[in-house]
Design a protein around this motif. Sequence first.
Motif, PDB file in Angstrom:
ATOM      1  N   ASP A  60     -31.290 -22.051 -20.292  1.00 43.03           N
ATOM      2  CA  ASP A  60     -31.131 -23.189 -21.475  1.00 43.03           C
ATOM      3  C   ASP A  60     -30.745 -22.389 -22.735  1.00 43.03           C
ATOM      4  OD1 ASP A  60     -31.353 -25.258 -19.680  1.00 43.03           O
ATOM      5  OD2 ASP A  60     -33.198 -25.423 -19.842  1.00 43.03           O
ATOM      6  N   GLU A  61     -30.762 -21.232 -23.058  1.00 43.31           N
ATOM      7  CA  GLU A  61     -30.261 -20.595 -24.168  1.00 43.31           C
ATOM      8  C   GLU A  61     -28.837 -20.293 -24.356  1.00 43.31           C
ATOM      9  OE1 GLU A  61     -31.587 -16.640 -26.902  1.00 43.31           O
ATOM     10  OE2 GLU A  61     -32.863 -17.135 -24.919  1.00 43.31           O
ATOM     11  N   VAL A  62     -28.119 -20.556 -25.523  1.00 42.71           N
ATOM     12  CA  VAL A  62     -26.822 -20.374 -25.513  1.00 42.71           C
ATOM     13  C   VAL A  62     -26.670 -18.938 -25.635  1.00 42.71           C
ATOM     14  CG1 VAL A  62     -24.686 -20.734 -27.059  1.00 42.71           C
ATOM     15  CG2 VAL A  62     -26.227 -22.499 -26.550  1.00 42.71           C
ATOM     16  N   THR A  63     -26.006 -18.257 -24.713  1.00 46.05           N
ATOM     17  CA  THR A  63     -25.670 -16.839 -24.919  1.00 46.05           C
ATOM     18  C   THR A  63     -23.854 -16.489 -25.335  1.00 46.05           C
ATOM     19  OG1 THR A  63     -25.110 -16.899 -22.605  1.00 46.05           O
ATOM     20  CG2 THR A  63     -27.446 -16.242 -23.445  1.00 46.05           C
ATOM     21  N   GLY A  64     -23.304 -17.473 -25.223  1.00 45.74           N
ATOM     22  CA  GLY A  64     -21.839 -17.192 -25.509  1.00 45.74           C
ATOM     23  C   GLY A  64     -21.199 -18.612 -25.666  1.00 45.74           C
TER      24      GLY A  64
ATOM     25  N   ASP B  79     -26.429  -8.756 -27.785  1.00 43.99           N
ATOM     26  CA  ASP B  79     -27.143  -8.025 -26.784  1.00 43.99           C
ATOM     27  C   ASP B  79     -26.653  -8.332 -25.355  1.00 43.99           C
ATOM     28  OD1 ASP B  79     -28.031 -11.020 -26.792  1.00 43.99           O
ATOM     29  OD2 ASP B  79     -30.094  -9.968 -26.100  1.00 43.99           O
ATOM     30  N   ARG B  80     -25.586  -9.511 -25.113  1.00 43.02           N
ATOM     31  CA  ARG B  80     -25.157 -10.054 -23.744  1.00 43.02           C
ATOM     32  C   ARG B  80     -23.662  -9.432 -23.710  1.00 43.02           C
ATOM     33  NH1 ARG B  80     -27.931 -13.687 -20.665  1.00 43.02           N
ATOM     34  NH2 ARG B  80     -30.135 -13.493 -21.715  1.00 43.02           N
ATOM     35  N   GLN B  81     -23.107  -8.678 -24.660  1.00 44.13           N
ATOM     36  CA  GLN B  81     -21.663  -8.363 -24.602  1.00 44.13           C
ATOM     37  C   GLN B  81     -21.435  -7.296 -23.265  1.00 44.13           C
ATOM     38  OE1 GLN B  81     -20.469  -7.104 -28.585  1.00 44.13           O
ATOM     39  NE2 GLN B  81     -20.627  -9.358 -29.259  1.00 44.13           N
ATOM     40  N   ARG B  82     -20.298  -7.267 -22.934  1.00 43.39           N
ATOM     41  CA  ARG B  82     -19.882  -6.450 -21.726  1.00 43.39           C
ATOM     42  C   ARG B  82     -20.596  -6.521 -20.592  1.00 43.39           C
ATOM     43  NH1 ARG B  82     -16.918  -4.139 -25.314  1.00 43.39           N
ATOM     44  NH2 ARG B  82     -17.340  -2.627 -26.616  1.00 43.39           N
ATOM     45  N   ALA B  83     -21.003  -8.026 -20.335  1.00 41.70           N
ATOM     46  CA  ALA B  83     -21.751  -8.296 -19.018  1.00 41.70           C
ATOM     47  C   ALA B  83     -20.986  -9.456 -18.440  1.00 41.70           C
ATOM     48  CB  ALA B  83     -23.093  -8.567 -19.334  1.00 41.70           C
ATOM     49  N   GLY B  84     -19.725  -9.607 -18.740  1.00 37.57           N
ATOM     50  CA  GLY B  84     -19.005 -10.728 -18.287  1.00 37.57           C
ATOM     51  C   GLY B  84     -18.700 -12.045 -18.771  1.00 37.57           C
ATOM     52  N   GLY B  85     -19.696 -12.362 -19.781  1.00 41.83           N
ATOM     53  CA  GLY B  85     -19.570 -13.885 -20.353  1.00 41.83           C
ATOM     54  C   GLY B  85     -18.402 -14.239 -20.882  1.00 41.83           C
ATOM     55  N   GLY B  86     -17.741 -13.110 -21.508  1.00 39.88           N
ATOM     56  CA  GLY B  86     -16.492 -13.728 -22.264  1.00 39.88           C
ATOM     57  C   GLY B  86     -15.555 -13.821 -21.095  1.00 39.88           C
ATOM     58  N   GLY B  87     -15.404 -13.208 -20.168  1.00 43.30           N
ATOM     59  CA  GLY B  87     -14.558 -13.560 -18.864  1.00 43.30           C
ATOM     60  C   GLY B  87     -15.120 -14.924 -18.146  1.00 43.30           C
ATOM     61  N   ARG B  88     -15.915 -15.160 -18.208  1.00 41.86           N
ATOM     62  CA  ARG B  88     -16.441 -16.373 -17.500  1.00 41.86           C
ATOM     63  C   ARG B  88     -15.971 -17.647 -18.354  1.00 41.86           C
ATOM     64  NH1 ARG B  88     -20.693 -13.010 -15.806  1.00 41.86           N
ATOM     65  NH2 ARG B  88     -21.802 -13.634 -17.434  1.00 41.86           N
ATOM     66  N   LEU B  89     -16.330 -17.483 -19.614  1.00 41.29           N
ATOM     67  CA  LEU B  89     -16.047 -18.669 -20.524  1.00 41.29           C
ATOM     68  C   LEU B  89     -14.384 -18.780 -20.796  1.00 41.29           C
ATOM     69  CD1 LEU B  89     -18.842 -18.021 -23.345  1.00 41.29           C
ATOM     70  CD2 LEU B  89     -18.130 -20.069 -21.903  1.00 41.29           C
ATOM     71  N   THR B  90     -13.572 -17.781 -20.852  1.00 34.31           N
ATOM     72  CA  THR B  90     -12.337 -17.654 -20.884  1.00 34.31           C
ATOM     73  C   THR B  90     -11.564 -18.423 -19.688  1.00 34.31           C
ATOM     74  OG1 THR B  90     -12.474 -15.726 -22.677  1.00 34.31           O
ATOM     75  CG2 THR B  90     -10.299 -16.267 -21.183  1.00 34.31           C
ATOM     76  N   ARG B  91     -12.098 -17.729 -18.392  1.00 37.85           N
ATOM     77  CA  ARG B  91     -11.500 -18.325 -17.389  1.00 37.85           C
ATOM     78  C   ARG B  91     -11.740 -19.925 -17.036  1.00 37.85           C
ATOM     79  NH1 ARG B  91     -13.645 -13.495 -15.642  1.00 37.85           N
ATOM     80  NH2 ARG B  91     -12.016 -12.299 -15.199  1.00 37.85           N
ATOM     81  N   ALA B  92     -13.122 -20.285 -17.345  1.00 39.65           N
ATOM     82  CA  ALA B  92     -13.626 -21.638 -17.479  1.00 39.65           C
ATOM     83  C   ALA B  92     -12.749 -22.524 -18.289  1.00 39.65           C
ATOM     84  CB  ALA B  92     -15.022 -21.871 -17.619  1.00 39.65           C
ATOM     85  N   GLY B  93     -12.372 -21.930 -19.444  1.00 35.05           N
ATOM     86  CA  GLY B  93     -11.811 -22.639 -20.676  1.00 35.05           C
ATOM     87  C   GLY B  93     -10.253 -22.866 -20.358  1.00 35.05           C
TER      88      GLY B  93
END
Length: 161
Positions: free
Chosen positions: A49-53, A79-93
């Motif tokens: 429940d905490e926003v990370t990206g 502290d969460r960069q380079r763990a795939g969050g950006g990719g997941r958000l981009t693909r979902a977007g």
Amino acid sequence: MIRIVRPADHPAIATITDAAFGGEAESLILRRLREDGDMLFELVELDADEVTGHVAFSRLWADSVQLFAALGPLAIRPDRQRAGGGGRLTRAGLDLAKEFGAHAVMVLGHPTYYPRFGFTREAAAKVASPYSKSPAFMALALEPGALDQPLTVAYPDAFRG
């Protein structure tokens, strides 16, 4: 978990965006996009429940009746960069942008990051915009032929400072 942004998420998004970009310029863009009604949609990634990206998609104004979108800003908590969050958000977007009816998405972003999602300078070659000359300006057609003809797009006022 990835979901649509809620108004209660805005303070956490601003904090993450400011930290990721080293200043308030990008979070001010987000605020103006929301205030001006130019935001198509925003997504957040959550952990417990905490926003990370966060990723934003805004409307581009085009000399066409088709819908075009701009991706960005995209921000991940440092502290969460380079763990795939950006990719997941981009693909979902990108998936959601297609559902919204966007024919193509433009991005002004890191030239070595966004090509992994299909963005290219070549796809943006016929797109005239204030950023067309930048090596960071790339595009991705979500519908076949969406970028085959010359196109002029205008970014929302929020991107002009």
